[in-house]
Design a protein around this motif. Structure first.
Motif, PDB file in Angstrom:
ATOM      1  N   TYR A  27       0.818  -1.216   0.000  1.00 41.44           N
ATOM      2  CA  TYR A  27       0.000   0.000   0.000  1.00 41.44           C
ATOM      3  C   TYR A  27       0.854   1.269   0.000  1.00 41.44           C
ATOM      4  O   TYR A  27       0.611   2.198   0.747  1.00 41.44           O
ATOM      5  CB  TYR A  27      -0.967   0.011   1.193  1.00 41.44           C
ATOM      6  N   ASP A  28       1.882   1.278  -0.822  1.00 41.09           N
ATOM      7  CA  ASP A  28       2.761   2.440  -0.917  1.00 41.09           C
ATOM      8  C   ASP A  28       2.812   2.858  -2.389  1.00 41.09           C
ATOM      9  O   ASP A  28       3.635   2.359  -3.164  1.00 41.09           O
ATOM     10  CB  ASP A  28       4.154   2.095  -0.396  1.00 41.09           C
ATOM     11  N   LEU A  29       1.936   3.789  -2.763  1.00 39.87           N
ATOM     12  CA  LEU A  29       1.836   4.213  -4.157  1.00 39.87           C
ATOM     13  C   LEU A  29       3.124   4.862  -4.630  1.00 39.87           C
ATOM     14  O   LEU A  29       3.536   4.664  -5.778  1.00 39.87           O
ATOM     15  CB  LEU A  29       0.649   5.175  -4.319  1.00 39.87           C
ATOM     16  N   GLN A  30       3.778   5.627  -3.772  1.00 41.62           N
ATOM     17  CA  GLN A  30       4.987   6.320  -4.192  1.00 41.62           C
ATOM     18  C   GLN A  30       6.113   5.333  -4.510  1.00 41.62           C
ATOM     19  O   GLN A  30       6.888   5.547  -5.443  1.00 41.62           O
ATOM     20  CB  GLN A  30       5.430   7.320  -3.112  1.00 41.62           C
ATOM     21  N   LYS A  31       6.185   4.240  -3.758  1.00 41.41           N
ATOM     22  CA  LYS A  31       7.193   3.215  -4.085  1.00 41.41           C
ATOM     23  C   LYS A  31       6.848   2.528  -5.402  1.00 41.41           C
ATOM     24  O   LYS A  31       7.736   2.166  -6.174  1.00 41.41           O
ATOM     25  CB  LYS A  31       7.285   2.195  -2.949  1.00 41.41           C
ATOM     26  N   ALA A  32       5.559   2.324  -5.642  1.00 43.41           N
ATOM     27  CA  ALA A  32       5.142   1.724  -6.912  1.00 43.41           C
ATOM     28  C   ALA A  32       5.541   2.625  -8.075  1.00 43.41           C
ATOM     29  O   ALA A  32       6.042   2.158  -9.107  1.00 43.41           O
ATOM     30  CB  ALA A  32       3.634   1.488  -6.916  1.00 43.41           C
ATOM     31  N   ILE A  33       5.338   3.938  -7.919  1.00 46.68           N
ATOM     32  CA  ILE A  33       5.712   4.893  -8.964  1.00 46.68           C
ATOM     33  C   ILE A  33       7.224   4.888  -9.175  1.00 46.68           C
ATOM     34  O   ILE A  33       7.707   4.846 -10.313  1.00 46.68           O
ATOM     35  CB  ILE A  33       5.209   6.302  -8.599  1.00 46.68           C
ATOM     36  N   ALA A  34       7.971   4.921  -8.071  1.00 44.73           N
ATOM     37  CA  ALA A  34       9.434   4.961  -8.180  1.00 44.73           C
ATOM     38  C   ALA A  34       9.973   3.690  -8.842  1.00 44.73           C
ATOM     39  O   ALA A  34      10.883   3.751  -9.679  1.00 44.73           O
ATOM     40  CB  ALA A  34      10.050   5.138  -6.795  1.00 44.73           C
ATOM     41  N   THR A  35       9.400   2.543  -8.504  1.00 43.73           N
ATOM     42  CA  THR A  35       9.841   1.277  -9.097  1.00 43.73           C
ATOM     43  C   THR A  35       9.539   1.254 -10.589  1.00 43.73           C
ATOM     44  O   THR A  35      10.373   0.837 -11.405  1.00 43.73           O
ATOM     45  CB  THR A  35       9.152   0.098  -8.398  1.00 43.73           C
ATOM     46  N   SER A  36       8.342   1.702 -10.956  1.00 40.87           N
ATOM     47  CA  SER A  36       7.986   1.737 -12.381  1.00 40.87           C
ATOM     48  C   SER A  36       8.873   2.710 -13.139  1.00 40.87           C
ATOM     49  O   SER A  36       9.254   2.445 -14.285  1.00 40.87           O
ATOM     50  CB  SER A  36       6.514   2.141 -12.535  1.00 40.87           C
ATOM     51  N   ALA A  37       9.203   3.837 -12.517  1.00 40.70           N
ATOM     52  CA  ALA A  37      10.087   4.810 -13.167  1.00 40.70           C
ATOM     53  C   ALA A  37      11.455   4.189 -13.439  1.00 40.70           C
ATOM     54  O   ALA A  37      12.045   4.385 -14.517  1.00 40.70           O
ATOM     55  CB  ALA A  37      10.227   6.054 -12.297  1.00 40.70           C
ATOM     56  N   ARG A  38      11.977   3.422 -12.475  1.00 38.07           N
ATOM     57  CA  ARG A  38      13.260   2.735 -12.684  1.00 38.07           C
ATOM     58  C   ARG A  38      13.144   1.747 -13.835  1.00 38.07           C
ATOM     59  O   ARG A  38      14.065   1.616 -14.654  1.00 38.07           O
ATOM     60  CB  ARG A  38      13.660   1.999 -11.407  1.00 38.07           C
ATOM     61  N   GLY A  39      12.017   1.054 -13.879  1.00 38.08           N
ATOM     62  CA  GLY A  39      11.823   0.079 -14.941  1.00 38.08           C
ATOM     63  C   GLY A  39      11.768   0.726 -16.313  1.00 38.08           C
ATOM     64  O   GLY A  39      12.387   0.235 -17.274  1.00 38.08           O
ATOM     65  N   VAL A  40      11.054   1.841 -16.422  1.00 37.85           N
ATOM     66  CA  VAL A  40      10.946   2.551 -17.704  1.00 37.85           C
ATOM     67  C   VAL A  40      12.302   3.088 -18.134  1.00 37.85           C
ATOM     68  O   VAL A  40      12.654   3.062 -19.323  1.00 37.85           O
ATOM     69  CB  VAL A  40       9.901   3.689 -17.587  1.00 37.85           C
ATOM     70  N   GLU A  41      13.077   3.553 -17.160  1.00 42.61           N
ATOM     71  CA  GLU A  41      14.423   4.052 -17.489  1.00 42.61           C
ATOM     72  C   GLU A  41      15.315   2.922 -17.997  1.00 42.61           C
ATOM     73  O   GLU A  41      16.088   3.095 -18.939  1.00 42.61           O
ATOM     74  CB  GLU A  41      15.043   4.697 -16.251  1.00 42.61           C
ATOM     75  N   SER A  46       9.770  -0.949 -23.570  1.00 39.32           N
ATOM     76  CA  SER A  46       8.748  -1.876 -23.079  1.00 39.32           C
ATOM     77  C   SER A  46       7.405  -1.158 -22.975  1.00 39.32           C
ATOM     78  O   SER A  46       7.177  -0.362 -22.049  1.00 39.32           O
ATOM     79  CB  SER A  46       9.148  -2.442 -21.707  1.00 39.32           C
ATOM     80  N   GLY A  47       6.517  -1.435 -23.911  1.00 38.14           N
ATOM     81  CA  GLY A  47       5.204  -0.793 -23.877  1.00 38.14           C
ATOM     82  C   GLY A  47       4.420  -1.106 -22.620  1.00 38.14           C
ATOM     83  O   GLY A  47       3.920  -0.187 -21.952  1.00 38.14           O
ATOM     84  N   PRO A  48       4.272  -2.389 -22.234  1.00 40.58           N
ATOM     85  CA  PRO A  48       3.496  -2.700 -21.022  1.00 40.58           C
ATOM     86  C   PRO A  48       4.033  -2.026 -19.769  1.00 40.58           C
ATOM     87  O   PRO A  48       3.254  -1.656 -18.886  1.00 40.58           O
ATOM     88  CB  PRO A  48       3.616  -4.229 -20.928  1.00 40.58           C
ATOM     89  N   LEU A  49       5.363  -1.861 -19.689  1.00 35.91           N
ATOM     90  CA  LEU A  49       5.923  -1.193 -18.519  1.00 35.91           C
ATOM     91  C   LEU A  49       5.522   0.282 -18.493  1.00 35.91           C
ATOM     92  O   LEU A  49       5.220   0.838 -17.425  1.00 35.91           O
ATOM     93  CB  LEU A  49       7.442  -1.339 -18.518  1.00 35.91           C
ATOM     94  N   HIS A  50       5.473   0.927 -19.649  1.00 36.10           N
ATOM     95  CA  HIS A  50       4.953   2.298 -19.711  1.00 36.10           C
ATOM     96  C   HIS A  50       3.487   2.325 -19.273  1.00 36.10           C
ATOM     97  O   HIS A  50       3.040   3.270 -18.607  1.00 36.10           O
ATOM     98  CB  HIS A  50       5.085   2.855 -21.128  1.00 36.10           C
ATOM     99  N   GLY A  51       2.734   1.283 -19.652  1.00 37.14           N
ATOM    100  CA  GLY A  51       1.335   1.221 -19.236  1.00 37.14           C
ATOM    101  C   GLY A  51       1.189   1.098 -17.734  1.00 37.14           C
ATOM    102  O   GLY A  51       0.328   1.755 -17.126  1.00 37.14           O
ATOM    103  N   THR A  52       2.027   0.270 -17.106  1.00 36.27           N
ATOM    104  CA  THR A  52       2.002   0.137 -15.649  1.00 36.27           C
ATOM    105  C   THR A  52       2.350   1.452 -14.972  1.00 36.27           C
ATOM    106  O   THR A  52       1.676   1.897 -14.036  1.00 36.27           O
ATOM    107  CB  THR A  52       2.999  -0.951 -15.207  1.00 36.27           C
ATOM    108  N   TYR A  53       3.410   2.086 -15.473  1.00 33.98           N
ATOM    109  CA  TYR A  53       3.843   3.373 -14.913  1.00 33.98           C
ATOM    110  C   TYR A  53       2.737   4.417 -15.048  1.00 33.98           C
ATOM    111  O   TYR A  53       2.412   5.132 -14.087  1.00 33.98           O
ATOM    112  CB  TYR A  53       5.106   3.813 -15.648  1.00 33.98           C
TER     113      TYR A  53
END
Length: 410
Positions: A27-41, A46-53
């Motif tokens: 339940y930590d949205l900011q960690k989810a955002i930060a993790t997705s940002a690392r993944g996109v970088e 990766s299209g699906p990763l952009h979708g998750t982010y």
């Protein structure tokens, strides 16, 4: 992350999975955002990763950033129907149903045989007040949440008998599937509130609380308990049993202490507003309803369809309008009801057009003496409810008053 990569050779999927764990498990949205940002970088193609982010950015109210990542997803993965569905869902949330329908249409061009994406168009048509088309889309939805979606849309146009039959069918079929059962009961409680059948609403809430004992999943148990206490509290407050309503409020506050992805704070503040309004404390009611109003938007996840519908069409969302009406501020109440029925970023709810709010605007205009405008709203309501159950008191009221106003004009 290394352990996930070992399980998922596709590292981009590992980033998406970890982001989901942060948001839905910790339940930590900011960690989810930060993790997705690392993944996109790390995996910009990766299209699906952009979708998750983009999904987590949308939850956080970072709308322009979310749009860019959804568009990137569609550009990188044009043959993936989910990419176009994500864009459609984005425009649904920001209140542009016409553009949303264009992206949903693209989804079906890419995947013409799938009806999995039908809830998006159904809700977009509902936003536009085109309920016949919304219901046609809902009828093709293959999932078990079809019961919740259909019952909800039928109830918007006053077809309560049909909605009740679908809820009964879904309830009987889903008792072994608690998540589905829970979603259907949330819609049932929404309908019972509108009809003023508060005893039924309390009964449903109590049964949901009993059913929580069957779930081995803590998150589902807590979600069911939270919704049940909130629904029962509202029903008891509106029926005048404030002492019992306050007991449910007390329990709801204890649930607020547990980390959870669902917006528990909204439920607490809204129930506080209902209790204050029922007690005649308009200042306190206004304060609670203002604090309760989502900023910038109520969460909307089509993956949790019934819950998303129930939260974004909550029976308390017109609390500030009811406070204004109680104070005699008719213009203020009219403005709030019209805002609630106008899609856009100024509206904190991802909601379909509400015919009951059209009727309420007609009553308020009538009360303030603007009879020409009142006639238009009464006629609009009757058109929206043209297929409603014939014995509903709202229909009789609107027809009688419209006839009187037209007669006086002649």
């Amino acid at each position: 992350l290394e352990e996930l990569i070992a399980r998922y050779p596709d590292e981009a999927k590992a980033y998406s999975y970890l982001a989901n764990v942060y948001s839905w498990g910790i339940y930590d949205l900011q960690k989810a955002i930060a993790t997705s940002a690392r993944g996109v970088e790390a995996h910009p193609r990766s299209g699906p990763l952009h979708g998750t982010y983009g999904g987590w950015l949308l939850d956080a109210g970072r709308f322009e950033e979310a749009r860019r990542d959804f568009e990137t997803y569609a550009e990188l993965s044009p043959r993936d129907p989910k990419s176009h569905d994500r864009l459609g869902n984005y425009y649904l949330v920001v209140g542009d149903p016409e553009t949303a329908l264009g992206h949903f249409a693209r989804t079906f061009e890419v995947e013409p045989t799938s009806n999995f994406f039908r809830p998006g168009p159904a809700l977009a048509y509902g936003m536009l007040g085109r309920f016949d088309q919304a219901l046609r889309e809902a009828e093709q939805f293959p999932g078990m949440m079809r019961w919740a979606l259909q019952a909800f849309l039928l109830s918007r146009v006053g077809r309560y008998r049909d909605a009740e039959e679908i809820i009964l069918e879904g309830t009987e079929a889903s008792e072994s599937y608690l998540y589905i059962y829970y979603g259907i009961q949330m819609i049932a409680c929404l309908i019972e509130t509108e009809r003023g059948r508060f005893d039924r609403m309390v009964d449903i809430s109590n049964h949901v609380l009993e059913m929580t004992l069957r779930s081995p999943e803590r998150e589902l148990r807590e979600s069911m308990a939270q919704a049940a206490h909130a629904n029962a509290g509202v029903a008891l407050a509106r029926s005048g049993n404030l002492e019992a309503a306050r007991r449910h409020l007390k329990t709801l506050k204890t649930l607020l202490l547990q980390p959870h992805w669902w917006p528990l704070d909204w439920s607490v503040r809204a129930l506080e507003g209902e209790i204050a309004l029922a007690a005649g404390d308009l200042d306190a009611a206004e304060t609670h309803f203002k604090v309760a109003e989502p900023k910038p938007k109520m969460l909307f996840h089509r993956g949790a369809l019934a819950g998303a519908i129930a939260l974004n069409h909550d029976r308390c969302r017109d609390g500030l309008a009811r406070v204004a009406k109680a104070r005699g501020d008719l213009d203020g109440a009219i403005e709030i009801y019209r805002r609630l029925n106008t899609p856009g970023l100024d509206n904190p709810w991802t909601s379909v057009l509400e015919p009951r709010y059209v009727l309420e605007v007609a009553r308020l205009l009538d009360q303030k003496g603007d009879h020409a405008a009142a006639r238009e709203e009464y006629a609009r309501f009757l058109e929206l409810w043209r297929g409603a159950d014939p014995d509903l008191p709202e229909l009789a009221e609107a027809r009688t008053r419209l006839a009187q106003l037209e007669s006086s004009e002649e």
